[in-house]
Write a protein that holds these residues in place. Structure first.
Motif, PDB file in Angstrom:
ATOM      1  N   GLU A   1      -7.909  12.426  -0.277  1.00 27.02           N
ATOM      2  CA  GLU A   1      -7.269  11.433  -0.287  1.00 27.02           C
ATOM      3  C   GLU A   1      -6.523  11.458  -0.621  1.00 27.02           C
ATOM      4  OE1 GLU A   1      -9.053   9.184  -3.821  1.00 27.02           O
ATOM      5  OE2 GLU A   1     -10.810   7.965  -2.064  1.00 27.02           O
ATOM      6  N   ASP A   2      -5.429  12.863  -1.408  1.00 30.02           N
ATOM      7  CA  ASP A   2      -4.157  12.901  -1.887  1.00 30.02           C
ATOM      8  C   ASP A   2      -3.600  12.960  -0.308  1.00 30.02           C
ATOM      9  OD1 ASP A   2      -4.675  11.646  -4.210  1.00 30.02           O
ATOM     10  OD2 ASP A   2      -4.755  14.258  -5.105  1.00 30.02           O
ATOM     11  N   ARG A   3      -4.350  14.293   0.435  1.00 21.90           N
ATOM     12  CA  ARG A   3      -4.251  14.990   1.389  1.00 21.90           C
ATOM     13  C   ARG A   3      -3.603  13.606   2.538  1.00 21.90           C
ATOM     14  NH1 ARG A   3      -6.810  19.123   4.410  1.00 21.90           N
ATOM     15  NH2 ARG A   3      -5.670  19.422   5.839  1.00 21.90           N
ATOM     16  N   LEU A   4      -4.714  12.499   2.383  1.00 20.68           N
ATOM     17  CA  LEU A   4      -4.269  11.311   3.490  1.00 20.68           C
ATOM     18  C   LEU A   4      -2.745  10.054   2.550  1.00 20.68           C
ATOM     19  CD1 LEU A   4      -7.906   9.921   3.721  1.00 20.68           C
ATOM     20  CD2 LEU A   4      -6.499  10.988   6.008  1.00 20.68           C
ATOM     21  N   ALA A   5      -3.221  10.653   1.469  1.00 14.77           N
ATOM     22  CA  ALA A   5      -1.520   9.412   0.965  1.00 14.77           C
ATOM     23  C   ALA A   5      -0.315  10.079   1.419  1.00 14.77           C
ATOM     24  CB  ALA A   5      -1.665   9.236  -0.771  1.00 14.77           C
ATOM     25  N   THR A   6      -0.130  11.971   1.309  1.00 13.69           N
ATOM     26  CA  THR A   6       0.695  12.406   1.445  1.00 13.69           C
ATOM     27  C   THR A   6       1.459  13.061   2.641  1.00 13.69           C
ATOM     28  OG1 THR A   6       0.066  14.331   1.090  1.00 13.69           O
ATOM     29  CG2 THR A   6       1.045  13.626  -0.551  1.00 13.69           C
TER      30      THR A   6
ATOM     31  N   ALA B   1      -5.201   3.480   6.829  1.00 15.20           N
ATOM     32  CA  ALA B   1      -6.203   4.293   5.995  1.00 15.20           C
ATOM     33  C   ALA B   1      -6.463   4.026   4.845  1.00 15.20           C
ATOM     34  CB  ALA B   1      -5.341   5.989   6.194  1.00 15.20           C
ATOM     35  N   GLN B   2      -5.736   3.747   3.835  1.00 15.41           N
ATOM     36  CA  GLN B   2      -5.652   3.225   2.740  1.00 15.41           C
ATOM     37  C   GLN B   2      -6.871   2.567   2.983  1.00 15.41           C
ATOM     38  OE1 GLN B   2      -4.980   5.389  -0.281  1.00 15.41           O
ATOM     39  NE2 GLN B   2      -3.873   6.535   1.341  1.00 15.41           N
ATOM     40  N   ARG B   3      -7.072   1.772   3.154  1.00 12.60           N
ATOM     41  CA  ARG B   3      -7.862   0.001   3.374  1.00 12.60           C
ATOM     42  C   ARG B   3      -9.223   0.483   3.850  1.00 12.60           C
ATOM     43  NH1 ARG B   3      -6.242  -4.191   6.763  1.00 12.60           N
ATOM     44  NH2 ARG B   3      -8.519  -4.865   6.502  1.00 12.60           N
ATOM     45  N   ILE B   4      -9.414   1.903   4.511  1.00 15.79           N
ATOM     46  CA  ILE B   4     -10.011   2.178   4.852  1.00 15.79           C
ATOM     47  C   ILE B   4     -11.444   3.319   3.904  1.00 15.79           C
ATOM     48  CG2 ILE B   4     -11.428   4.125   6.197  1.00 15.79           C
ATOM     49  CD1 ILE B   4      -9.840   2.668   8.518  1.00 15.79           C
ATOM     50  N   LEU B   5     -10.179   3.822   3.038  1.00 14.29           N
ATOM     51  CA  LEU B   5     -10.518   4.426   2.326  1.00 14.29           C
ATOM     52  C   LEU B   5     -11.015   3.787   0.933  1.00 14.29           C
ATOM     53  CD1 LEU B   5      -8.347   7.671   1.894  1.00 14.29           C
ATOM     54  CD2 LEU B   5     -10.349   7.998   2.564  1.00 14.29           C
ATOM     55  N   GLY B   6     -10.368   2.491   0.886  1.00 17.64           N
ATOM     56  CA  GLY B   6     -10.802   2.189  -0.442  1.00 17.64           C
ATOM     57  C   GLY B   6     -12.508   1.402   0.367  1.00 17.64           C
ATOM     58  N   ILE B   7     -12.351   1.027   1.888  1.00 20.45           N
ATOM     59  CA  ILE B   7     -13.963   0.405   1.392  1.00 20.45           C
ATOM     60  C   ILE B   7     -15.126   1.913   1.242  1.00 20.45           C
ATOM     61  CG2 ILE B   7     -14.975  -0.171   3.232  1.00 20.45           C
ATOM     62  CD1 ILE B   7     -12.917  -2.109   4.573  1.00 20.45           C
ATOM     63  N   THR B   8     -14.254   2.810   2.017  1.00 21.34           N
ATOM     64  CA  THR B   8     -15.958   3.600   2.090  1.00 21.34           C
ATOM     65  C   THR B   8     -15.791   3.756   0.415  1.00 21.34           C
ATOM     66  OG1 THR B   8     -14.448   5.909   2.794  1.00 21.34           O
ATOM     67  CG2 THR B   8     -15.174   4.666   4.129  1.00 21.34           C
ATOM     68  N   GLY B   9     -15.051   4.088  -0.510  1.00 22.90           N
ATOM     69  CA  GLY B   9     -15.118   4.223  -1.767  1.00 22.90           C
ATOM     70  C   GLY B   9     -15.989   3.304  -2.093  1.00 22.90           C
ATOM     71  N   ASP B  10     -15.921   1.483  -2.511  1.00 22.44           N
ATOM     72  CA  ASP B  10     -16.665   1.184  -2.707  1.00 22.44           C
ATOM     73  C   ASP B  10     -18.476   0.966  -2.580  1.00 22.44           C
ATOM     74  OD1 ASP B  10     -14.819  -0.582  -3.731  1.00 22.44           O
ATOM     75  OD2 ASP B  10     -14.368  -2.051  -2.365  1.00 22.44           O
ATOM     76  N   GLY B  11     -18.241   1.752  -1.190  1.00 19.48           N
ATOM     77  CA  GLY B  11     -19.470   1.697  -0.088  1.00 19.48           C
ATOM     78  C   GLY B  11     -20.281   3.327  -1.109  1.00 19.48           C
TER      79      GLY B  11
END
Length: 150
Positions: A73-78, A121-131
């Motif tokens: 997540e950090d790599r994606l955010a930066t 991309a952050q929304r996708i990560l949030g959705i997968t995190g919720d999953g």
């Protein structure tokens, strides 16, 4: 008189013998029950220790996976790593498609790819995190139901 003495002595001896056998038998039963209780206690301790070790192993695995996920997540955010999608058809020259990077750290293979907007991309990560959290909760519920139905 001799016969009277035997009539009194014999029942007393038989009574004493019966009492002795009864007490001796109770002692054997008590010893056997105590031995069985010790065996059950040992088996229970072994089972509990085995369950604790399995729980620790699962917790360690989960901690490692969470650490890997946070790093990603950090790599994606930066923008060190970007989410991208493989395009269905090759684009014409001059398009916004991005070719695969030729570094050894690349995670994509072949084909033209398009980068996703960082917000998406952050929304996708949030959705997968919720999953992921939902799957963890489902697994806990299933384990609870298995334990209750035993």
């Amino acid at each position: 008189m001799k016969s009277l003495g035997l009539r009194v002595v014999v029942p007393i001896v038989l009574l004493a013998l019966l009492i002795g056998l009864a007490l001796g038998g109770l002692g054997a039963w008590k010893w056997q029950a105590n031995s069985y209780d010790k065996q059950l206690a040992k088996q229970g301790e072994y089972f509990q220790r085995e369950r604790n070790e399995a729980s620790v192993a699962v917790l360690d695995w989960q901690r490692d996976e969470q650490t890997k996920r946070r790093a990603l997540e950090d790599r994606l955010a930066t923008a060190d790593l970007r989410l991208s999608v493989l395009l269905a058809a090759p684009t014409k020259s001059g398009s916004s498609g991005v070719r695969e990077a030729s570094g050894s750290s690349s995670l994509v293979h072949g084909g033209t790819r398009a980068e996703l907007d960082p917000a998406h991309a952050q929304r996708i990560l949030g959705i997968t995190g919720d999953g992921d959290q939902g799957l963890i909760a489902l697994s806990a519920c299933q384990a609870y139901v298995r334990e209750v139905t035993r």
